[in-house]
Write an enzyme that holds these catalytic residues in place. Structure first.
Site, PDB file in Angstrom:
ATOM      1  CG  LEU A   1      -2.014  -1.153   1.161  1.00 12.36           C
ATOM      2  CD1 LEU A   1      -2.974  -1.047   2.344  1.00 12.36           C
ATOM      3  CD2 LEU A   1      -2.818  -1.164  -0.160  1.00 12.36           C
TER       4      LEU A   1
ATOM      5  CE1 TYR B   1       8.407   0.319 -14.025  1.00 16.44           C
ATOM      6  CE2 TYR B   1       8.515   0.936 -16.344  1.00 16.44           C
ATOM      7  CZ  TYR B   1       7.991   0.150 -15.343  1.00 16.44           C
ATOM      8  OH  TYR B   1       7.062  -0.817 -15.635  1.00 16.44           O
ATOM      9  CB  SER B   2      12.968   0.908 -18.588  1.00 16.58           C
ATOM     10  OG  SER B   2      13.881   1.942 -18.852  1.00 16.58           O
TER      11      SER B   2
ATOM     12  CB  ALA C   1       4.806  -5.870  -5.779  1.00 14.93           C
TER      13      ALA C   1
ATOM     14  N   PRO D   1      -1.470  18.449 -19.706  1.00 13.93           N
ATOM     15  CG  PRO D   1      -0.340  17.586 -17.829  1.00 13.93           C
ATOM     16  CD  PRO D   1      -1.712  17.846 -18.385  1.00 13.93           C
TER      17      PRO D   1
ATOM     18  CG  ASN E   1       2.202   2.312 -22.613  1.00 15.89           C
ATOM     19  OD1 ASN E   1       3.235   1.935 -23.158  1.00 15.89           O
ATOM     20  ND2 ASN E   1       2.148   3.402 -21.864  1.00 15.89           N
TER      21      ASN E   1
ATOM     22  CD  GLU F   1       7.462   2.895  -5.920  1.00 15.59           C
ATOM     23  OE1 GLU F   1       6.961   3.824  -6.598  1.00 15.59           O
ATOM     24  OE2 GLU F   1       7.097   2.640  -4.760  1.00 15.59           O
TER      25      GLU F   1
ATOM     26  CE  LYS G   1       8.739  -4.355 -14.203  1.00 15.49           C
ATOM     27  NZ  LYS G   1       7.927  -5.034 -13.140  1.00 15.49           N
TER      28      LYS G   1
ATOM     29  CB  THR H   1       7.445  -3.117 -18.723  1.00 16.10           C
ATOM     30  OG1 THR H   1       7.214  -2.054 -19.644  1.00 16.10           O
ATOM     31  CG2 THR H   1       8.821  -2.922 -18.122  1.00 16.10           C
ATOM     32  CG  ASP H   2       6.375  -2.015 -23.978  1.00 20.67           C
ATOM     33  OD1 ASP H   2       6.524  -1.388 -22.909  1.00 20.67           O
ATOM     34  OD2 ASP H   2       5.591  -1.641 -24.881  1.00 20.67           O
ATOM     35  CD  GLU H   3       8.389   2.210 -19.970  1.00 21.05           C
ATOM     36  OE1 GLU H   3       9.382   2.732 -19.458  1.00 21.05           O
ATOM     37  OE2 GLU H   3       7.245   2.674 -19.855  1.00 21.05           O
TER      38      GLU H   3
ATOM     39  N   GLY I   1      14.895  11.801 -21.524  1.00 16.08           N
ATOM     40  CA  GLY I   1      15.095  10.419 -21.989  1.00 16.08           C
ATOM     41  C   GLY I   1      13.851   9.780 -22.556  1.00 16.08           C
TER      42      GLY I   1
HETATM   43  P1  NAD Z   1       0.718   0.345 -10.020  1.00 17.86           P
HETATM   44  O1  NAD Z   1       1.718   1.389  -9.685  1.00 17.86           O
HETATM   45  O2  NAD Z   1      -0.670   0.753 -10.360  1.00 17.86           O
HETATM   46  O3  NAD Z   1       0.600  -0.687  -8.792  1.00 17.86           O
HETATM   47  C1  NAD Z   1       1.727  -1.162  -8.122  1.00 17.86           C
HETATM   48  C2  NAD Z   1       1.244  -1.851  -6.841  1.00 17.86           C
HETATM   49  O4  NAD Z   1       2.404  -2.425  -6.205  1.00 17.86           O
HETATM   50  C3  NAD Z   1       0.594  -0.917  -5.831  1.00 17.86           C
HETATM   51  O5  NAD Z   1      -0.551  -1.519  -5.280  1.00 17.86           O
HETATM   52  C4  NAD Z   1       1.666  -0.733  -4.765  1.00 17.86           C
HETATM   53  O6  NAD Z   1       1.132  -0.487  -3.469  1.00 17.86           O
HETATM   54  C5  NAD Z   1       2.351  -2.084  -4.825  1.00 17.86           C
HETATM   55  N1  NAD Z   1       3.734  -2.053  -4.325  1.00 17.86           N
HETATM   56  C6  NAD Z   1       4.687  -1.132  -4.597  1.00 17.86           C
HETATM   57  N2  NAD Z   1       5.809  -1.425  -3.911  1.00 17.86           N
HETATM   58  C7  NAD Z   1       5.556  -2.566  -3.224  1.00 17.86           C
HETATM   59  C8  NAD Z   1       6.333  -3.378  -2.362  1.00 17.86           C
HETATM   60  N3  NAD Z   1       7.597  -3.063  -2.040  1.00 17.86           N
HETATM   61  N4  NAD Z   1       5.771  -4.481  -1.842  1.00 17.86           N
HETATM   62  C9  NAD Z   1       4.486  -4.811  -2.136  1.00 17.86           C
HETATM   63  N5  NAD Z   1       3.696  -4.065  -2.922  1.00 17.86           N
HETATM   64  C10 NAD Z   1       4.240  -2.962  -3.481  1.00 17.86           C
HETATM   65  O7  NAD Z   1       1.375  -0.511 -11.175  1.00 17.86           O
HETATM   66  P2  NAD Z   1       0.694  -1.218 -12.446  1.00 17.86           P
HETATM   67  O8  NAD Z   1       0.559  -0.231 -13.526  1.00 17.86           O
HETATM   68  O9  NAD Z   1      -0.474  -1.989 -11.989  1.00 17.86           O
HETATM   69  O10 NAD Z   1       1.863  -2.222 -12.866  1.00 17.86           O
HETATM   70  C11 NAD Z   1       1.926  -3.533 -12.311  1.00 17.86           C
HETATM   71  C12 NAD Z   1       3.118  -4.257 -12.893  1.00 17.86           C
HETATM   72  O11 NAD Z   1       2.983  -4.354 -14.305  1.00 17.86           O
HETATM   73  C13 NAD Z   1       4.456  -3.561 -12.642  1.00 17.86           C
HETATM   74  O12 NAD Z   1       5.412  -4.546 -12.375  1.00 17.86           O
HETATM   75  C14 NAD Z   1       4.757  -2.866 -13.964  1.00 17.86           C
HETATM   76  O13 NAD Z   1       6.139  -2.744 -14.144  1.00 17.86           O
HETATM   77  C15 NAD Z   1       4.121  -3.815 -14.950  1.00 17.86           C
HETATM   78  N6  NAD Z   1       3.639  -3.238 -16.219  1.00 17.86           N
HETATM   79  C16 NAD Z   1       2.815  -2.151 -16.209  1.00 17.86           C
HETATM   80  C17 NAD Z   1       2.295  -1.681 -17.414  1.00 17.86           C
HETATM   81  C18 NAD Z   1       1.353  -0.491 -17.465  1.00 17.86           C
HETATM   82  O14 NAD Z   1       1.029  -0.023 -18.549  1.00 17.86           O
HETATM   83  N7  NAD Z   1       0.857   0.017 -16.330  1.00 17.86           N
HETATM   84  C19 NAD Z   1       2.644  -2.303 -18.615  1.00 17.86           C
HETATM   85  C20 NAD Z   1       3.507  -3.401 -18.586  1.00 17.86           C
HETATM   86  C21 NAD Z   1       3.987  -3.866 -17.374  1.00 17.86           C
HETATM   87  O1  DAU Z   2       5.010   0.338 -21.837  1.00 17.11           O
HETATM   88  C1  DAU Z   2       4.684  -0.133 -20.577  1.00 17.11           C
HETATM   89  C2  DAU Z   2       4.848   0.964 -19.548  1.00 17.11           C
HETATM   90  O2  DAU Z   2       3.794   1.887 -19.758  1.00 17.11           O
HETATM   91  C3  DAU Z   2       4.826   0.430 -18.129  1.00 17.11           C
HETATM   92  O3  DAU Z   2       5.946  -0.397 -17.924  1.00 17.11           O
HETATM   93  C4  DAU Z   2       4.835   1.574 -17.113  1.00 17.11           C
HETATM   94  O4  DAU Z   2       4.694   1.065 -15.799  1.00 17.11           O
HETATM   95  C5  DAU Z   2       3.673   2.490 -17.418  1.00 17.11           C
HETATM   96  O5  DAU Z   2       3.698   3.605 -16.532  1.00 17.11           O
HETATM   97  C6  DAU Z   2       3.723   2.966 -18.859  1.00 17.11           C
HETATM   98  O6  DAU Z   2       4.854   3.853 -19.059  1.00 17.11           O
HETATM   99  P1  DAU Z   2       4.729   5.203 -19.928  1.00 17.11           P
HETATM  100  O7  DAU Z   2       5.811   6.096 -19.522  1.00 17.11           O
HETATM  101  O8  DAU Z   2       4.575   4.882 -21.373  1.00 17.11           O
HETATM  102  O9  DAU Z   2       3.289   5.700 -19.379  1.00 17.11           O
HETATM  103  P2  DAU Z   2       2.736   7.161 -19.004  1.00 17.11           P
HETATM  104  O10 DAU Z   2       1.265   6.998 -18.801  1.00 17.11           O
HETATM  105  O11 DAU Z   2       3.516   7.775 -17.914  1.00 17.11           O
HETATM  106  O12 DAU Z   2       2.981   7.984 -20.316  1.00 17.11           O
HETATM  107  C7  DAU Z   2       2.435   7.582 -21.556  1.00 17.11           C
HETATM  108  C8  DAU Z   2       2.904   8.579 -22.601  1.00 17.11           C
HETATM  109  O13 DAU Z   2       2.275   9.836 -22.343  1.00 17.11           O
HETATM  110  C9  DAU Z   2       4.388   8.843 -22.570  1.00 17.11           C
HETATM  111  O14 DAU Z   2       4.851   9.049 -23.904  1.00 17.11           O
HETATM  112  C10 DAU Z   2       4.525  10.142 -21.783  1.00 17.11           C
HETATM  113  C11 DAU Z   2       3.238  10.880 -22.112  1.00 17.11           C
HETATM  114  N1  DAU Z   2       2.697  11.743 -21.044  1.00 17.11           N
HETATM  115  C12 DAU Z   2       2.540  11.216 -19.811  1.00 17.11           C
HETATM  116  C13 DAU Z   2       2.046  11.979 -18.768  1.00 17.11           C
HETATM  117  C14 DAU Z   2       1.877  11.405 -17.377  1.00 17.11           C
HETATM  118  C15 DAU Z   2       2.355  13.065 -21.320  1.00 17.11           C
HETATM  119  O15 DAU Z   2       2.481  13.530 -22.469  1.00 17.11           O
HETATM  120  N2  DAU Z   2       1.855  13.831 -20.302  1.00 17.11           N
HETATM  121  C16 DAU Z   2       1.713  13.344 -19.026  1.00 17.11           C
HETATM  122  O16 DAU Z   2       1.263  14.114 -18.120  1.00 17.11           O
END
Ligand code: NAD
Ligand code: DAU
Length: 338
Positions: A36, A154-155, A83, A209, A183, A85, A158, A126-128, A279
């Site tokens: 949490l 972050y990437s 889990a 933004p 994404n 960040e 991962k 993640t694809d990142e 970046g």
């Molecule tokens: P999110 O930030 O919405 O959720 C992360 C969750 O992990 C939260 O509930 C947080 O409380 C919990 N957490 C954080 N640190 C923790 C710790 N030390 N121990 C236990 N719980 C912890 O993330 P999301 O977008 O749901 O992403 C989930 C996973 O999928 C991540 O590993 C992310 O890298 C991966 N992923 C995300 C996307 C995307 O588009 N969001 C795409 C591909 C992969």
């Molecule tokens: O590709 C998978 C990844 O997608 C996951 O691994 C990450 O956890 C997830 O956060 C996401 O990463 P991105 O950086 O692509 O997502 P984000 O929503 O932060 O941004 C999407 C795109 O939008 C990116 O090109 C940045 C842009 N953006 C983002 C924000 C927050 C803006 O232009 N304005 C914004 O305020």
């Protein structure tokens, strides 16, 4: 597989995965371990708390004692590690916690899997980890053989976790699988990510933004398609393998933002171009051929349908994200939802 540990289940994708599994896999019980952090919201799991096959444990994957005690008590058949960040911008502000959670937390889980002989560990990646693609080469896509080449803390964290997961498989024989998804979008995404942030801002009539010129491209996948892919890998994937997950839904950010404004009936004058993310990856595009050929997975939701459904969800569930914006979500306890 009867009992599965889902880490990070109070977040966006983990929460959707829990709802998906409880609905489509009767007989499977789930334990959610979540620290949490700011990104965890118990309200996301409100419906799950009413299900006898669901249990919630508050704690960090970096807490070795807590994790080992939990594994000893529960005797898991599988672990799915969501889990993390997850927000790139936060990793630029403060990389340290990304390394702790995403790398060292993964190590603790892998050690616990070895110690208690857990039959399957799945790493949600993640694809990142592949870096980015040029905007002018639309034929290029990430395959599982694309070299890792990261851009942000972050990437990099991962990719480190992926390498560690593969090293545990090779050195200790840990039965792992890894998925790398593009994404995600859909219900319960924290309103710091592009789509929910823009919906919240547009609803309030505030400036949207957009980084740089809004030309960066993301490959969007509806979250339930991701959840189904992970379940298919868990039940049918080959140990030691990596699976890319994506649905050929590439869109420039500016297109996504304009779609949101259109559906909400707001004007494009709200769009504000702001300083670019350092970046900033230009384009992501996943080749999902392997998971299609081996496991028969195909995305079911096209972007036009999924984005409409997602915007409607945020409109109809405004209290969920308002509770986040106000900070109220951090006062919730599991008892409130039982
Ligand atoms: P999110 O930030 O919405 O959720 C992360 C969750 O992990 C939260 O509930 C947080 O409380 C919990 N957490 C954080 N640190 C923790 C710790 N030390 N121990 C236990 N719980 C912890 O993330 P999301 O977008 O749901 O992403 C989930 C996973 O999928 C991540 O590993 C992310 O890298 C991966 N992923 C995300 C996307 C995307 O588009 N969001 C795409 C591909 C992969
Ligand atoms: O590709 C998978 C990844 O997608 C996951 O691994 C990450 O956890 C997830 O956060 C996401 O990463 P991105 O950086 O692509 O997502 P984000 O929503 O932060 O941004 C999407 C795109 O939008 C990116 O090109 C940045 C842009 N953006 C983002 C924000 C927050 C803006 O232009 N304005 C914004 O305020």
């Amino acid at each position: 597989m009867k009992k599965i540990l889902v880490t990070g289940g109070a977040g966006f994708i983990g929460g959707n995965f829990i709802h998906y599994m409880l609905r489509d896999y009767p007989g499977v019980s789930l334990v959610c371990l979540d620290a949490l952090t700011y990104a965890g919201d118990l309200e996301t799991l409100a419906a799950a708390f009413k299900n006898p096959d669901f249990k919630f444990v508050k704690g960090s994957i970096t807490d070795r004692k807590l994790v080992f005690d939990l594994f000893e008590a529960e005797k898991f058949d599988a672990v799915v590690n969501f889990a993390a960040e997850s927000h790139v911008d936060r990793s630029i502000e403060n990389p340290a916690v990304f390394l702790q959670t995403n790398i060292l937390g993964t190590q603790v889980l892998l050690d616990a899997c070895n110690r208690f002989a857990v039959p399957r560990y799945h790493q949600v990646s993640t694809d990142e980890v592949y870096g980015d693609l040029p905007l002018d080469r639309p034929e290029l896509m990430f395959t599982e053989a694309t070299p890792l080449h990261t851009s942000s803390p972050y990437s990099a964290s991962k990719a480190s976790a992926d390498l560690l997961t593969q090293a545990y498989h090779r050195t200790f024989g840990t039965p792992v699988t890894i998925s790398r998804c593009s994404n995600n979008y859909g219900p319960y995404q924290f309103p710091e990510k592009l789509i929910p942030l823009m919906i919240a801002k547009a609803s309030a009539g505030q400036p949207l933004p957009v980084y740089g010129e809004g030309l960066n491209v993301r490959d969007w996948l509806y979250v339930e398609d991701h959840c189904r892919a992970i379940a298919m890998i868990l039940f049918g994937g080959t140990v030691g393998e990596v699976y890319n997950i994506g649905g050929h839904n590439e869109r420039a950010n500016i297109e996504v933002v304009k779609t949101i404004l259109r559906q909400l009936g707001k004007g494009e004058e709200l769009i504000t171009f702001v300083k670019d993310r350092p970046g900033h990856d230009r384009r992501y595009a996943i080749d999902p051929k392997k998971i299609g050929d081996e496991l028969g997975w195909q995305p079911q939701t096209l972007f036009d349908e999924g984005i409409e459904r997602t915007i409607s969800w945020y409109v109809n569930n405004e209290s969920w994200w308002q509770n986040i914006l106000s900070g109220r979500y951090q006062t919730f306890t599991p008892e409130a939802f039982r």
